[in-house]
Motif scaffolding. Structure first.
Motif, PDB file in Angstrom:
ATOM      1  N   SER A 152       2.394  13.729   9.967  1.00 53.81           N
ATOM      2  CA  SER A 152       2.327  13.783  11.429  1.00 53.81           C
ATOM      3  C   SER A 152       0.907  14.153  11.829  1.00 53.81           C
ATOM      4  CB  SER A 152       3.322  14.821  11.966  1.00 53.81           C
ATOM      5  OG  SER A 152       3.213  14.943  13.372  1.00 53.81           O
ATOM      6  N   TYR A 153       0.357  13.403  12.779  1.00 50.06           N
ATOM      7  CA  TYR A 153      -1.042  13.595  13.143  1.00 50.06           C
ATOM      8  C   TYR A 153      -1.175  14.091  14.576  1.00 50.06           C
ATOM      9  CZ  TYR A 153      -5.926  12.565  14.199  1.00 50.06           C
ATOM     10  OH  TYR A 153      -7.235  12.668  14.584  1.00 50.06           O
ATOM     11  N   GLY A 154      -1.949  15.139  14.761  1.00 42.30           N
ATOM     12  CA  GLY A 154      -2.396  15.556  16.087  1.00 42.30           C
ATOM     13  C   GLY A 154      -1.311  16.154  16.947  1.00 42.30           C
ATOM     14  N   SER A 155      -1.732  16.532  18.158  1.00 41.06           N
ATOM     15  CA  SER A 155      -0.819  17.165  19.100  1.00 41.06           C
ATOM     16  C   SER A 155       0.196  16.193  19.670  1.00 41.06           C
ATOM     17  CB  SER A 155      -1.621  17.791  20.250  1.00 41.06           C
ATOM     18  OG  SER A 155      -2.386  16.802  20.921  1.00 41.06           O
ATOM     19  N   SER A 156      -0.045  14.887  19.519  1.00 44.27           N
ATOM     20  CA  SER A 156       0.932  13.904  19.991  1.00 44.27           C
ATOM     21  C   SER A 156       2.003  13.638  18.945  1.00 44.27           C
ATOM     22  CB  SER A 156       0.235  12.589  20.353  1.00 44.27           C
ATOM     23  OG  SER A 156      -0.336  11.986  19.197  1.00 44.27           O
ATOM     24  N   GLY A 157       1.801  14.119  17.701  1.00 45.65           N
ATOM     25  CA  GLY A 157       2.792  13.910  16.662  1.00 45.65           C
ATOM     26  C   GLY A 157       2.903  12.476  16.200  1.00 45.65           C
ATOM     27  N   ALA A 158       1.790  11.745  16.204  1.00 46.24           N
ATOM     28  CA  ALA A 158       1.814  10.354  15.769  1.00 46.24           C
ATOM     29  C   ALA A 158       2.255  10.271  14.314  1.00 46.24           C
ATOM     30  CB  ALA A 158       0.435   9.730  15.946  1.00 46.24           C
ATOM     31  N   LEU A 159       3.140   9.330  14.028  1.00 45.21           N
ATOM     32  CA  LEU A 159       3.650   9.118  12.682  1.00 45.21           C
ATOM     33  C   LEU A 159       2.831   8.019  11.997  1.00 45.21           C
ATOM     34  CD1 LEU A 159       7.452   9.522  13.470  1.00 45.21           C
ATOM     35  CD2 LEU A 159       5.840  11.217  12.562  1.00 45.21           C
ATOM     36  N   PRO A 160       3.086   7.713  10.721  1.00 43.97           N
ATOM     37  CA  PRO A 160       2.167   6.844   9.976  1.00 43.97           C
ATOM     38  C   PRO A 160       1.817   5.520  10.647  1.00 43.97           C
ATOM     39  CG  PRO A 160       3.678   7.889   8.458  1.00 43.97           C
ATOM     40  CD  PRO A 160       4.111   8.302   9.834  1.00 43.97           C
ATOM     41  N   LEU A 161       2.780   4.833  11.262  1.00 42.20           N
ATOM     42  CA  LEU A 161       2.475   3.543  11.882  1.00 42.20           C
ATOM     43  C   LEU A 161       1.446   3.688  12.985  1.00 42.20           C
ATOM     44  CD1 LEU A 161       2.988   0.524  12.345  1.00 42.20           C
ATOM     45  CD2 LEU A 161       4.885   1.164  13.865  1.00 42.20           C
ATOM     46  N   ARG A 162       1.696   4.591  13.928  1.00 41.27           N
ATOM     47  CA  ARG A 162       0.771   4.770  15.050  1.00 41.27           C
ATOM     48  C   ARG A 162      -0.544   5.367  14.576  1.00 41.27           C
ATOM     49  NH1 ARG A 162       1.109   8.639  19.627  1.00 41.27           N
ATOM     50  NH2 ARG A 162       3.163   9.228  18.848  1.00 41.27           N
ATOM     51  N   THR A 163      -0.494   6.247  13.576  1.00 41.25           N
ATOM     52  CA  THR A 163      -1.724   6.829  13.048  1.00 41.25           C
ATOM     53  C   THR A 163      -2.610   5.748  12.435  1.00 41.25           C
ATOM     54  OG1 THR A 163      -0.611   8.925  12.591  1.00 41.25           O
ATOM     55  CG2 THR A 163      -2.661   8.512  11.428  1.00 41.25           C
ATOM     56  N   TRP A 164      -2.012   4.802  11.717  1.00 38.88           N
ATOM     57  CA  TRP A 164      -2.798   3.730  11.094  1.00 38.88           C
ATOM     58  C   TRP A 164      -3.430   2.840  12.159  1.00 38.88           C
ATOM     59  CZ3 TRP A 164      -3.233  -1.528  10.878  1.00 38.88           C
ATOM     60  CH2 TRP A 164      -3.965  -2.052   9.800  1.00 38.88           C
ATOM     61  N   ILE A 165      -2.655   2.486  13.178  1.00 36.42           N
ATOM     62  CA  ILE A 165      -3.200   1.635  14.247  1.00 36.42           C
ATOM     63  C   ILE A 165      -4.278   2.384  15.024  1.00 36.42           C
ATOM     64  CG2 ILE A 165      -2.622   0.425  16.383  1.00 36.42           C
ATOM     65  CD1 ILE A 165       0.131  -0.137  15.214  1.00 36.42           C
ATOM     66  N   ASP A 166      -4.074   3.678  15.251  1.00 35.36           N
ATOM     67  CA  ASP A 166      -5.083   4.481  15.935  1.00 35.36           C
ATOM     68  C   ASP A 166      -6.387   4.510  15.144  1.00 35.36           C
ATOM     69  OD1 ASP A 166      -5.984   6.601  17.907  1.00 35.36           O
ATOM     70  OD2 ASP A 166      -6.049   7.749  16.052  1.00 35.36           O
ATOM     71  N   GLY A 167      -6.285   4.648  13.814  1.00 39.89           N
ATOM     72  CA  GLY A 167      -7.483   4.617  12.982  1.00 39.89           C
ATOM     73  C   GLY A 167      -8.184   3.273  13.035  1.00 39.89           C
ATOM     74  N   LEU A 168      -7.410   2.198  13.084  1.00 37.09           N
ATOM     75  CA  LEU A 168      -7.997   0.864  13.221  1.00 37.09           C
ATOM     76  C   LEU A 168      -8.755   0.739  14.529  1.00 37.09           C
ATOM     77  CD1 LEU A 168      -8.164  -2.082  12.107  1.00 37.09           C
ATOM     78  CD2 LEU A 168      -6.105  -2.562  13.473  1.00 37.09           C
ATOM     79  N   HIS A 169      -8.172   1.238  15.603  1.00 41.18           N
ATOM     80  CA  HIS A 169      -8.816   1.153  16.917  1.00 41.18           C
ATOM     81  C   HIS A 169     -10.044   2.049  16.985  1.00 41.18           C
ATOM     82  CE1 HIS A 169      -9.174   0.653  21.238  1.00 41.18           C
ATOM     83  NE2 HIS A 169      -9.117   1.966  21.401  1.00 41.18           N
ATOM     84  N   ARG A 170      -9.973   3.223  16.358  1.00 35.05           N
ATOM     85  CA  ARG A 170     -11.045   4.209  16.483  1.00 35.05           C
ATOM     86  C   ARG A 170     -12.241   3.899  15.598  1.00 35.05           C
ATOM     87  NH1 ARG A 170      -8.210   8.080  15.163  1.00 35.05           N
ATOM     88  NH2 ARG A 170      -8.851   8.300  12.999  1.00 35.05           N
ATOM     89  N   ASP A 171     -12.004   3.555  14.325  1.00 35.30           N
ATOM     90  CA  ASP A 171     -13.146   3.402  13.412  1.00 35.30           C
ATOM     91  C   ASP A 171     -12.934   2.329  12.345  1.00 35.30           C
ATOM     92  OD1 ASP A 171     -11.364   4.546  11.606  1.00 35.30           O
ATOM     93  OD2 ASP A 171     -12.248   6.529  11.724  1.00 35.30           O
ATOM     94  N   LEU A 172     -11.939   1.444  12.534  1.00 34.80           N
ATOM     95  CA  LEU A 172     -11.676   0.351  11.588  1.00 34.80           C
ATOM     96  C   LEU A 172     -11.395   0.877  10.172  1.00 34.80           C
ATOM     97  CD1 LEU A 172     -14.462  -2.173  12.680  1.00 34.80           C
ATOM     98  CD2 LEU A 172     -12.083  -2.079  13.431  1.00 34.80           C
ATOM     99  N   HIS A 173     -10.948   2.137  10.090  1.00 34.07           N
ATOM    100  CA  HIS A 173     -10.659   2.785   8.808  1.00 34.07           C
ATOM    101  C   HIS A 173     -11.905   2.859   7.923  1.00 34.07           C
ATOM    102  CE1 HIS A 173      -6.370   3.074   9.554  1.00 34.07           C
ATOM    103  NE2 HIS A 173      -6.358   1.808   9.934  1.00 34.07           N
ATOM    104  N   LEU A 174     -13.058   2.950   8.556  1.00 34.79           N
ATOM    105  CA  LEU A 174     -14.320   3.072   7.828  1.00 34.79           C
ATOM    106  C   LEU A 174     -14.894   4.482   7.918  1.00 34.79           C
ATOM    107  CD1 LEU A 174     -16.009  -0.293   8.872  1.00 34.79           C
ATOM    108  CD2 LEU A 174     -14.810   0.221   6.736  1.00 34.79           C
ATOM    109  N   GLY A 175     -14.168   5.405   8.539  1.00 36.77           N
ATOM    110  CA  GLY A 175     -14.658   6.764   8.678  1.00 36.77           C
ATOM    111  C   GLY A 175     -15.722   6.875   9.762  1.00 36.77           C
ATOM    112  N   GLU A 176     -16.613   7.836   9.592  1.00 32.53           N
ATOM    113  CA  GLU A 176     -17.625   8.118  10.601  1.00 32.53           C
ATOM    114  C   GLU A 176     -18.508   6.913  10.924  1.00 32.53           C
ATOM    115  OE1 GLU A 176     -18.879  10.695  13.466  1.00 32.53           O
ATOM    116  OE2 GLU A 176     -17.301  11.030  11.980  1.00 32.53           O
ATOM    117  N   PRO A 177     -18.958   6.121   9.932  1.00 33.63           N
ATOM    118  CA  PRO A 177     -19.761   4.942  10.299  1.00 33.63           C
ATOM    119  C   PRO A 177     -19.000   3.954  11.180  1.00 33.63           C
ATOM    120  CG  PRO A 177     -20.012   5.444   7.962  1.00 33.63           C
ATOM    121  CD  PRO A 177     -18.904   6.313   8.469  1.00 33.63           C
ATOM    122  N   GLY A 178     -17.684   3.863  10.968  1.00 29.92           N
ATOM    123  CA  GLY A 178     -16.906   2.918  11.757  1.00 29.92           C
ATOM    124  C   GLY A 178     -16.801   3.294  13.219  1.00 29.92           C
TER     125      GLY A 178
END
Length: 480
Positions: A152-178
């Protein structure tokens, strides 16, 4: 997002209809606008052409994120939903069941079931949980059955599906450079929107309805421009809000925005008692660094979770959605309301674990206005402020942005001019306008660093292309 020269008809369509009455004719543009328009058109065209891929990725991943809330309810229905029973077990008992299910985890927080038929989440710091997350143990509040365990991620309680999509939107799963991609998209989005609005309102048109509604007619560049501009007008406010809120937690512009917000007295207040780790934060989850929890607390008097919740209710926390952070060394229970839908209920209290005395209280109404607006803006950006309506609005904005980008590329393809639109337009701007404009641009570029750096790169490319064109012209000019 590109709007090419709207006054020039393309070769595939008939010339625009000439108005026959003075009322249908747009007013004559002043001299300043005639000088600035080519420059604005060139910026909108070039910046849109080059940044559109970043914006398109952000739009499509944002569309997926907006839909992930409802998808999460379907994918994780077994963990989230249970049949409604006759009586709810004490929270202390539910926490004990979660500990038995995962003895290697350290309980940090409890999210009681917010409505009938929902499970209770017991959050744990667990060495096997992915970085930046807690392990959520889902307990049936009526029977005590463990329904599953998920990160579970963050104060919104995002579960793996939403967490993965959020990471794609935020940094393309590339970390800080992304994160550079998303910050670059947010940095240019507001510039393209405002520039497009100015060009759209200033365009000559024979019908007033063409300002708000797309025109039909043959499939041509003019029809594409009509759809691009009309949809952009309707989506402009939402896109500006997405750009502004997206920049608030960006890497570089976000630091400047935070500094400015603090200087204006808009910092988000915190409980002076000090919240124990594990309850979640504005932009982060319960990571491995958030290990201390109830199991790590010293052996002192403890009123327990149920009495802590009762004390918080007596102190005025009446929202059905709450998160209880268990005591760690040097701090007490922290109970927070987590209902971010309208009306917002985000009050919190810190309680003495020995007797439930209120150590500190923080009401959302006590937040500075700027902090309230920031909180609401972030929640609207992430789709939780107005629930399903918010998520549908985000999906519509993402779809509109994607379509405008495609229409923009189509306009460019239909024209494909030998000479790029508006090259060298800055030379036609009077120096009395050019200098203040350059100063304002430099200030904005400093405050939004990726915007400034990418703009410098565009100007350098323009200079190189201009020099190359001049050299080519000299080669092609016959000697006298």
């Amino acid at each position: 997002m590109t709007i090419d020269d709207p006054a020039r008809p393309d070769s595939t369509e008939a010339p625009p209809h000439t108005p026959t009455s003075p009322s249908a004719t747009a007013p004559r543009r002043p001299g300043a606008w005639r000088a600035l328009r080519p420059l604005l058109l060139r910026l909108h065209f070039t910046a849109g052409l080059l940044t559109a891929p970043f914006l398109l990725v952000a739009a499509l991943s944002g569309l997926l994120y907006a839909l992930s809330f409802q998808a999460e309810k379907v994918v994780y229905a077994h963990e989230l939903e249970v049949p409604v029973g006759d009586a709810v077990l004490p929270l202390e008992r539910q926490v004990g069941i979660a500990r038995e299910a995962n003895p290697d985890g350290t309980v940090t927080a409890v999210w009681p079931a917010a409505e009938p038929g929902a499970t209770t989440r017991v959050l744990m710091a667990d060495p096997d949980a992915p970085e930046g997350t807690s392990l959520a143990v889902f307990v049936d509040p009526y029977t005590g059955d463990v329904r599953g365990q998920l990160p579970s991620y963050g104060s919104s309680g995002a579960l793996p599906l939403r967490t993965w999509i959020d990471g794609l939107h935020r940094d393309l799963h590339l970390g800080e450079p992304g994160r550079i991609y998303s910050e670059l998209a947010a940095s240019w989005l507001w510039v393209l929107v405002l520039g497009g609005l100015v060009l759209w309102f200033a365009r000559r048109r024979t019908k007033r309805r063409a300002l708000l509604l797309p025109e039909g007619g043959p499939k041509s560049r003019r029809r594409t421009l009509s759809w691009h501009g009309s949809v952009g007008l309707w989506a402009a406010l939402g896109l500006l809000l997405l750009s502004a809120t997206g920049l608030t937690w960006s890497r570089y512009a976000g630091e400047n925005i935070g500094t400015l917000q603090d200087a204006l007295g808009g910092a988000t207040p915190t409980l002076s008692a000090g919240a124990a780790p594990g309850a979640g934060s504005e932009h982060a989850g319960h990571g491995p660094g958030h290990q201390p929890g109830a199991d790590a607390a010293p052996a002192t008097a403890d009123i327990g979770v149920d009495r802590a919740v009762a004390a918080a209710r007596a102190a005025g926390l009446d929202s059905a959605s709450i998160a209880v952070t268990l005591p760690a060394e040097g701090s007490g229970y922290v109970v927070k309301e987590t209902d971010k839908q309208f009306p917002v209920e985000l009050d919190s209290v810190a309680l003495d674990p020995a007797d439930g005395t209120v150590l500190d209280r923080l009401r959302f109404s006590d937040y500075p206005l700027l902090a309230q607006l920031t909180r609401i803006g972030i929640d609207a950006h992430t789709g939780v402020f107005l629930g399903l309506f918010n998520q549908l609005a985000l999906a519509a904005l993402a779809l509109a942005l994607a379509l405008m980008i495609l229409w923009g590329y189509r306009m460019w393809w239909l024209r494909r001019p030998r000479r790029p639109v508006g090259r060298g337009a800055w030379r036609k701007v009077p120096v009395t306008l050019l200098l203040p404009l350059a100063a304002a641009t430099a200030l904005v570029g400093w405050f939004v660093p990726l915007l400034g750096l990418s703009l410098l790169a565009l100007l350098a490319a323009e200079l190189v292309l201009a020099l190359a064109a001049r050299a080519r012209t000299k080669r092609e000019t016959p000697a006298p």
